[in-house]
Design an enzyme around this catalytic site. Sequence first.
Site, PDB file in Angstrom:
ATOM      1  CE  LYS A  29      -2.500  -3.943   7.535  1.00 15.88           C
ATOM      2  NZ  LYS A  29      -1.410  -4.752   6.971  1.00 15.88           N
ATOM      3  CG  ASN A  30      -0.616  -1.767   4.307  1.00 16.94           C
ATOM      4  OD1 ASN A  30      -0.564  -2.494   5.291  1.00 16.94           O
ATOM      5  ND2 ASN A  30      -1.308  -2.083   3.211  1.00 16.94           N
ATOM      6  CG  ASP A  45      -4.868  -4.234   0.847  1.00 15.70           C
ATOM      7  OD1 ASP A  45      -4.686  -5.407   0.492  1.00 15.70           O
ATOM      8  OD2 ASP A  45      -4.028  -3.583   1.486  1.00 15.70           O
ATOM      9  NE  ARG A 105       0.934 -11.437   0.895  1.00 15.76           N
ATOM     10  CZ  ARG A 105       0.401 -10.648   1.814  1.00 15.76           C
ATOM     11  NH1 ARG A 105      -0.250 -11.177   2.816  1.00 15.76           N
ATOM     12  NH2 ARG A 105       0.520  -9.350   1.735  1.00 15.76           N
ATOM     13  N   PRO A 106       5.773 -14.820  -2.297  1.00 16.14           N
ATOM     14  CG  PRO A 106       6.616 -15.028  -4.482  1.00 16.14           C
ATOM     15  CD  PRO A 106       5.340 -14.820  -3.708  1.00 16.14           C
ATOM     16  CB  ILE A 107      10.585 -12.638   0.173  1.00 11.33           C
ATOM     17  CG1 ILE A 107      11.410 -13.877   0.555  1.00 11.33           C
ATOM     18  CG2 ILE A 107       9.443 -12.425   1.133  1.00 11.33           C
ATOM     19  CD1 ILE A 107      12.260 -13.660   1.809  1.00 11.33           C
ATOM     20  CB  CYS A 145      -3.613 -12.280   4.703  1.00  8.09           C
ATOM     21  SG  CYS A 145      -4.452 -11.235   5.887  1.00  8.09           S
ATOM     22  NE  ARG A 156       4.775 -10.520   1.793  1.00  7.19           N
ATOM     23  CZ  ARG A 156       5.444 -11.270   0.962  1.00  7.19           C
ATOM     24  NH1 ARG A 156       5.649 -12.530   1.222  1.00  7.19           N
ATOM     25  NH2 ARG A 156       5.917 -10.781  -0.150  1.00  7.19           N
ATOM     26  NE  ARG A 174      -2.572  -9.480  10.376  1.00  5.40           N
ATOM     27  CZ  ARG A 174      -2.628  -9.653   9.053  1.00  5.40           C
ATOM     28  NH1 ARG A 174      -3.409 -10.577   8.536  1.00  5.40           N
ATOM     29  NH2 ARG A 174      -1.897  -8.927   8.243  1.00  5.40           N
TER      30      ARG A 174
HETATM   31  C1  UD1 Z   1       1.493  -4.835   0.625  1.00  7.10           C
HETATM   32  C2  UD1 Z   1       0.428  -4.493   1.642  1.00  7.10           C
HETATM   33  C3  UD1 Z   1      -0.840  -5.293   1.364  1.00  7.10           C
HETATM   34  C4  UD1 Z   1      -1.294  -5.092  -0.078  1.00  7.10           C
HETATM   35  C5  UD1 Z   1      -0.151  -5.341  -1.055  1.00  7.10           C
HETATM   36  C6  UD1 Z   1      -0.505  -4.986  -2.484  1.00  7.10           C
HETATM   37  C7  UD1 Z   1       1.755  -3.935   3.559  1.00  7.10           C
HETATM   38  C8  UD1 Z   1       2.166  -4.287   4.953  1.00  7.10           C
HETATM   39  N1  UD1 Z   1       0.931  -4.802   2.951  1.00  7.10           N
HETATM   40  O1  UD1 Z   1       1.778  -6.224   0.784  1.00  7.10           O
HETATM   41  O2  UD1 Z   1      -1.849  -4.815   2.254  1.00  7.10           O
HETATM   42  O3  UD1 Z   1      -2.344  -5.992  -0.368  1.00  7.10           O
HETATM   43  O4  UD1 Z   1       1.002  -4.570  -0.686  1.00  7.10           O
HETATM   44  O5  UD1 Z   1      -0.905  -3.667  -2.579  1.00  7.10           O
HETATM   45  O6  UD1 Z   1       2.084  -2.885   3.057  1.00  7.10           O
HETATM   46  N2  UD1 Z   1       5.539 -10.719  -5.016  1.00  7.10           N
HETATM   47  C9  UD1 Z   1       6.442 -11.580  -5.586  1.00  7.10           C
HETATM   48  N3  UD1 Z   1       7.718 -11.579  -5.100  1.00  7.10           N
HETATM   49  C10 UD1 Z   1       8.115 -10.743  -4.101  1.00  7.10           C
HETATM   50  C11 UD1 Z   1       7.187  -9.868  -3.544  1.00  7.10           C
HETATM   51  C12 UD1 Z   1       5.896  -9.853  -4.029  1.00  7.10           C
HETATM   52  O7  UD1 Z   1       6.113 -12.336  -6.479  1.00  7.10           O
HETATM   53  O8  UD1 Z   1       9.297 -10.793  -3.718  1.00  7.10           O
HETATM   54  C13 UD1 Z   1       4.141 -10.730  -5.499  1.00  7.10           C
HETATM   55  C14 UD1 Z   1       3.168 -11.160  -4.415  1.00  7.10           C
HETATM   56  O9  UD1 Z   1       3.089 -12.553  -4.306  1.00  7.10           O
HETATM   57  C15 UD1 Z   1       1.884 -10.536  -4.898  1.00  7.10           C
HETATM   58  C16 UD1 Z   1       2.363  -9.249  -5.554  1.00  7.10           C
HETATM   59  O10 UD1 Z   1       3.744  -9.410  -5.820  1.00  7.10           O
HETATM   60  O11 UD1 Z   1       1.267 -11.349  -5.849  1.00  7.10           O
HETATM   61  C17 UD1 Z   1       2.158  -8.015  -4.703  1.00  7.10           C
HETATM   62  O12 UD1 Z   1       2.845  -8.155  -3.492  1.00  7.10           O
HETATM   63  P1  UD1 Z   1       3.472  -6.913  -2.713  1.00  7.10           P
HETATM   64  O13 UD1 Z   1       3.202  -5.654  -3.455  1.00  7.10           O
HETATM   65  O14 UD1 Z   1       4.871  -7.243  -2.366  1.00  7.10           O
HETATM   66  O15 UD1 Z   1       2.592  -6.928  -1.391  1.00  7.10           O
HETATM   67  P2  UD1 Z   1       3.066  -6.847   0.097  1.00  7.10           P
HETATM   68  O16 UD1 Z   1       4.187  -5.870   0.232  1.00  7.10           O
HETATM   69  O17 UD1 Z   1       3.212  -8.208   0.654  1.00  7.10           O
END
Ligand code: UD1
Length: 415
Positions: free
Chosen positions: A22-23, A301, A120-122, A115, A91, A394
Amino acid sequence: MATYRISHCERLAGEVSIHAAKNAVLPLMCAGLLTREPLTIEHVPSLTDVQVLAEILADCGVSQRREEGSLTLWSDEPQSPMGADLLSRMRASVLVMGPLLARTGYARVALPGGCAIGQRPIDLHLKGMEAMGARVQLTPGSVTLQGQLRGGNVYLDFPSVGATENILLAAVLAEGTTRIENAAKEPEVSDLCDCLKMMGASIDGAGTGTIVIQGQKQLHGGVYRPVPDRIEAGTILCAAAMTEGSVLLRGVRVDHMRAMLFKLTETGVTLRETPSGLRISGRASQPIQVRTLAYPGFPTDMQAPMMALALRLRGTSLFMETVFENRFMHAREMTRLGAAIRIEDRLALVTGGRLLSGTDVTSTDLRGGAALMLAGLAAEGETVLHDPTGHIARGYEDLPGMLGALGANIITQID
Ligand code: UD1
């Protein structure tokens, strides 16, 4: 709304084939925003996240054709999505931002959902876009980015998977060289790089902490087959280990699963690579200590499925969640089955070997829901797992069916 009625299961046995990840598939789909030529992704799993992203991409003007498991995407004139609804449901929808911005100089997206496993900020995604010259404007519930992208240097404070992918998806069409430091090394990120390279992108350092991208004027289409789902594979391995089963997993990439395979071996099971796949057998009994980390560390995960396994291990297992700040929601539901779990901030102490009794539990998030399904296999009697928002579907293509093929008795009811 899905409800799963899970009967106690003595032993899983047989073989299963693992679906594409999926990812990996979700970011690959977003690469469809980068070209007018058809990009075909093979072996696309049937997941609601894939369906939702396909709808979001349609809203972005991406043409699509689905045939026999493959999905072909191309976009003549991409545009920012109009609907906020779908975006707030997942997300990964934020990954349309980078390619839209690179292709059109403008992107407006609703802030993403998914989830509820943490804040989960960006911010890291936006930091990357700013480094490439984008002007970012945050408004309540959405973000607007504008500007002609050019290469830039960005250091990620955390090796975020999504931020690395978003920056990659933008940098491949930005003029000049972009350097991502402390980039994510997850196999799904390398997979995206491989696909982009197949489309004509110039990328060095995939799978390392420093990725360097030389932007191109345009990319072309092609046919790409994504990597197998290491988390689906790991979930099945945990289920097999919990029931002292003997299961062969076909189509896995063992090299993507090292950390979890080490941990599984520590429980006492036997893992054997054979020409036809990865076989698990033997008895899991020893408690484990798990610390979730970015790849190649133990994947966050897999924390919940591994916790389900820990319910069967004699003694106290320890889980430290370092990636997300709120990812133990499944533990509370597990205690309803009789599990002994103590949570202290980001630490969970699981005392295994207790008798579990089936009762009603509720799926808390995607991986937590899968873990509760596994816990139901170990519980005496029947466990009724409620999944009101369809978390499990999902991210798993028919997990009950896969477990059923190995001897589990799980009845699915969709209302
Ligand atoms: C992806 C995976 C998810 C997995 C995660 C970590 C997908 C679709 N999902 O999620 O299954 O659990 O990687 O391996 O691929 N963070 C920030 N700022 C940001 C982005 C992230 O602080 O701008 C933090 C998040 O809050 C979290 C950490 O970084 O605590 C990891 O997040 P991230 O690696 O970005 O996960 P996702 O890409 O959302």
